[in-house]
Design a protein around this motif. Structure first.
Motif, PDB file in Angstrom:
ATOM      1  N   ARG A 194       0.808  -1.212   0.000  1.00 33.79           N
ATOM      2  CA  ARG A 194       0.000   0.000   0.000  1.00 33.79           C
ATOM      3  C   ARG A 194       0.852   1.278   0.000  1.00 33.79           C
ATOM      4  NH1 ARG A 194      -3.994  -0.800   3.067  1.00 33.79           N
ATOM      5  NH2 ARG A 194      -4.625   1.354   3.482  1.00 33.79           N
TER       6      ARG A 194
ATOM      7  N   THR B 159      -3.266  -3.836  -1.143  1.00 37.29           N
ATOM      8  CA  THR B 159      -3.643  -3.135   0.090  1.00 37.29           C
ATOM      9  C   THR B 159      -2.779  -3.549   1.275  1.00 37.29           C
ATOM     10  OG1 THR B 159      -5.254  -4.872   0.581  1.00 37.29           O
ATOM     11  CG2 THR B 159      -6.048  -2.952  -0.664  1.00 37.29           C
TER      12      THR B 159
ATOM     13  N   GLU C 126     -10.184  -3.700   3.300  1.00 36.53           N
ATOM     14  CA  GLU C 126      -8.825  -3.891   2.790  1.00 36.53           C
ATOM     15  C   GLU C 126      -8.084  -4.964   3.589  1.00 36.53           C
ATOM     16  OE1 GLU C 126      -6.918   0.179   1.649  1.00 36.53           O
ATOM     17  OE2 GLU C 126      -8.434   0.535   3.204  1.00 36.53           O
TER      18      GLU C 126
END
Length: 559
Positions: free
Chosen positions: A195, A263, A293
């Protein structure tokens, strides 16, 4: 006749010459006493078992295999394979047709040349061995090396020792129906990012191997890369049914990777890797309840993504779903009296609690916190066969096989059952099957109040539609469910693991009995703030003691 017998004796007692090295098998000696170095091996000669004028009789061999039978059979198979004598190698197995097909493809489609097979020390009926060779395609060649193993068994019918055939003998990543292929990859490679934009590699995060394979299969052609030339496992029907992805074993020439952002949190992923590495057969997932996520996914075993694709009975962690059902049906209320007897018989089965405990005059909250089985199964006569299935599907988004995570997943299974099996399902046994991703999602749903399908790659990347739930729990039911999980984290079976995990927390432990296992699978699901997590440690004991510390350690780190 005497001369023929002496000749036969001499032929059958001489040592075998293997690549110029004399290999003798004596008594319990293991295969480590020799190495297959290429070249010819002496053919094994049969011994006449009949005398002229007398009928031929043949007895079926039984009993444990001797060391000599194991080593001789393994040597026969490995020598023939090394020499490219496919028919002879296949004849040394208990499934010559399947062995012939895969061993033929090893040369023709996998393009592996100059194979050298070096056995290691025998352990019982199992012989490990090292494979070394060269993969060649259109003028490009690269060395190949890996470890494998074979097991010798008695063949059905005559009891003769043979190599138990399995595709994994040829390569440990092969399953039934899979093939090895060298050529231009059908799918370009991908460069997966966390991420924060950091690259995700198996060197940094070993257990992400199946996740990265899944990302390549899903996004390789969409991410703008170009394919290279490689040796890879191409999955067959059985593997595809299990949602296993094709796997690259060796790159001969690199393709140009496309880029896919995930993520995953680098901090939580690194911590999850450390946590599962400390235990055998452990898996864990961390989610963000407010979005769905996936922040971390890790498994002790690199070969299979149990955290996403496992199909295991979740034990008492399933009581979170069941409790929501009972509260909605008016069959339980957190602070009201609820039965928890030592035993409860339903559908012909006699159910009991761990250590046969009972709670006299206790509340449903007390039963949930202590994980009383009979408190849940005692309500089975008042439920319809499909009630639990509908609850799991409509509220928690489970058992519909429609999650679009970005990589292959198993989305839980809560089949409609009746009688004793339905009762067992209420406590996460029977036909109920889950994995840490599913159970982390259950805690995330309780924490956020709404099911948000977990995802590893944002749906905006490819325009896919995420799964949704049909309805949400009422405010009253949701408040009671959070109260149950909070109380369990503070005073129940999850208290020891959750000690030191502060803030808005909730948890549930689970232990799932498995036939043939001495110890149950230990489960744990919990949330803290905007984190939800679940883990399982197989064949290790109660969830509070096994999976609990793994989950709690990750929750302590925060988002």
């Amino acid at each position: 006749m005497g001369n023929r017998r002496r000749v036969a004796e001499r032929r059958n007692t001489r040592p075998a010459v293997v690549g110029g090295v004399i290999a003798a098998v004596v008594g319990g000696a293991g295969l480590a006493a020799y190495a297959l170095l290429g070249g010819g091996a002496a053919a094994e000669n049969g011994t006449a078992n009949s005398v002229a004028g007398q009928p031929r009789t043949k007895s079926v061999k039984t009993g444990p295999l001797s060391a000599a039978e194991v080593t001789t059979t393994a040597r026969r198979f490995l020598t023939a394979w090394q020499q490219g004598q496919v028919r002879q190698a296949a004849a040394a197995t208990d499934d010559s047709a399947a062995a012939t097909a895969l061993l033929t493809g090893y040369t023709k489609t996998a393009r592996v040349e100059g194979v050298t097979l070096t056995p290691g020390p025998r352990t019982g009926d199992k012989v490990p061995f090292t494979v070394r060779g060269t993969v060649t395609h259109k003028g490009v060649a690269k060395p190949l090396s890996y470890e494998s193993a074979l097991t010798v068994v008695r063949r059905a019918g005559d009891g003769e020792p043979r190599v138990a055939w399995s595709p994994a003998v040829v390569h440990p990543d092969l399953r039934e129906g899979d093939t090895l292929v060298t050529g231009e990859a059908g799918t370009p490679p991908v460069r997966a990012l966390d991420r924060d934009g950091g690259e995700l590699t198996t060197k940094k995060y070993p257990s992400l191997e199946p996740v990265l394979d899944g990302l390549r299969e899903k996004y390789g052609k969409k991410a703008g890369g170009t394919a290279g030339v490689e040796l890879r496992v191409v999955r067959g029907k059985e593997s595809k049914a299990r949602k296993l992805s094709d796997k690259t074993l060796l790159e001969l020439s690199e393709g140009t990777p496309g880029t896919v952002r995930t993520t995953l949190s680098p901090r939580l992923q690194a911590a999850a890797e450390r946590q599962v590495a400390a235990r055998a057969r452990a898996s864990v997932v961390v989610l963000k309840p407010s979005t769905g996520e996936i922040l971390a996914v890790a498994n002790s075993s690199r070969g299979f993504n149990t955290a996403f694709q496992g199909s295991l009975a979740p034990g008492s962690t399933m009581k979170v779903v069941t409790a929501s059902l009972l509260i909605e049906k008016g069959l339980a209320s957190a602070d009201k009296a609820h039965p928890c007897p030592k035993y409860f018989t339903y559908g012909g089965w006699k159910f009991q609690n761990d250590d046969k405990f009972q709670i006299k005059g206790g509340t449903f909250k007390a039963s949930f916190a202590r994980s009383c089985n009979t408190a849940f199964i005692s309500q089975a006569p008042k439920l319809k066969d499909d009630d639990l299935t509908r609850q799991a599907q409509q509220v928690f988004g489970l058992s519909l096989n429609n999650w679009a995570v970005g990589v292959p997943t198993f989305d839980g299974s809560v089949p409609v059952q009746s009688q004793a099996q339905m009762g067992a399902s209420l406590i996460g046994q029977g036909g109920v099957r889950m994995n840490p991703l599913n159970m982390a999602s259950v805690s995330a749903t309780v924490k956020s109040g709404v099911f948000r399908q977990p995802y590893l790659v944002a749906p905006s990347v490819d325009g896919r539609t995420l799964a949704t739930a049909r309805r949400t729990l009422s405010a009253s039911t949701l408040a009671q469910l959070r109260d149950l999980m909070s109380y369990t984290a503070a005073y129940g079976t999850a208290a020891e693991a959750m000690a030191g995990v502060s803030g808005d927390v909730g948890a549930k432990t689970g232990s799932a009995e498995v036939d043939g296992q001495k110890k149950p699978n230990g489960w744990f699901t919990a949330y803290r703030g905007d984190l939800a997590a679940a883990g399982v440690v197989q064949a290790a004991g109660h969830g509070g003691e096994t999976a609990g510390p793994i989950v709690a350690a990750l929750l302590k780190l925060g988002g």
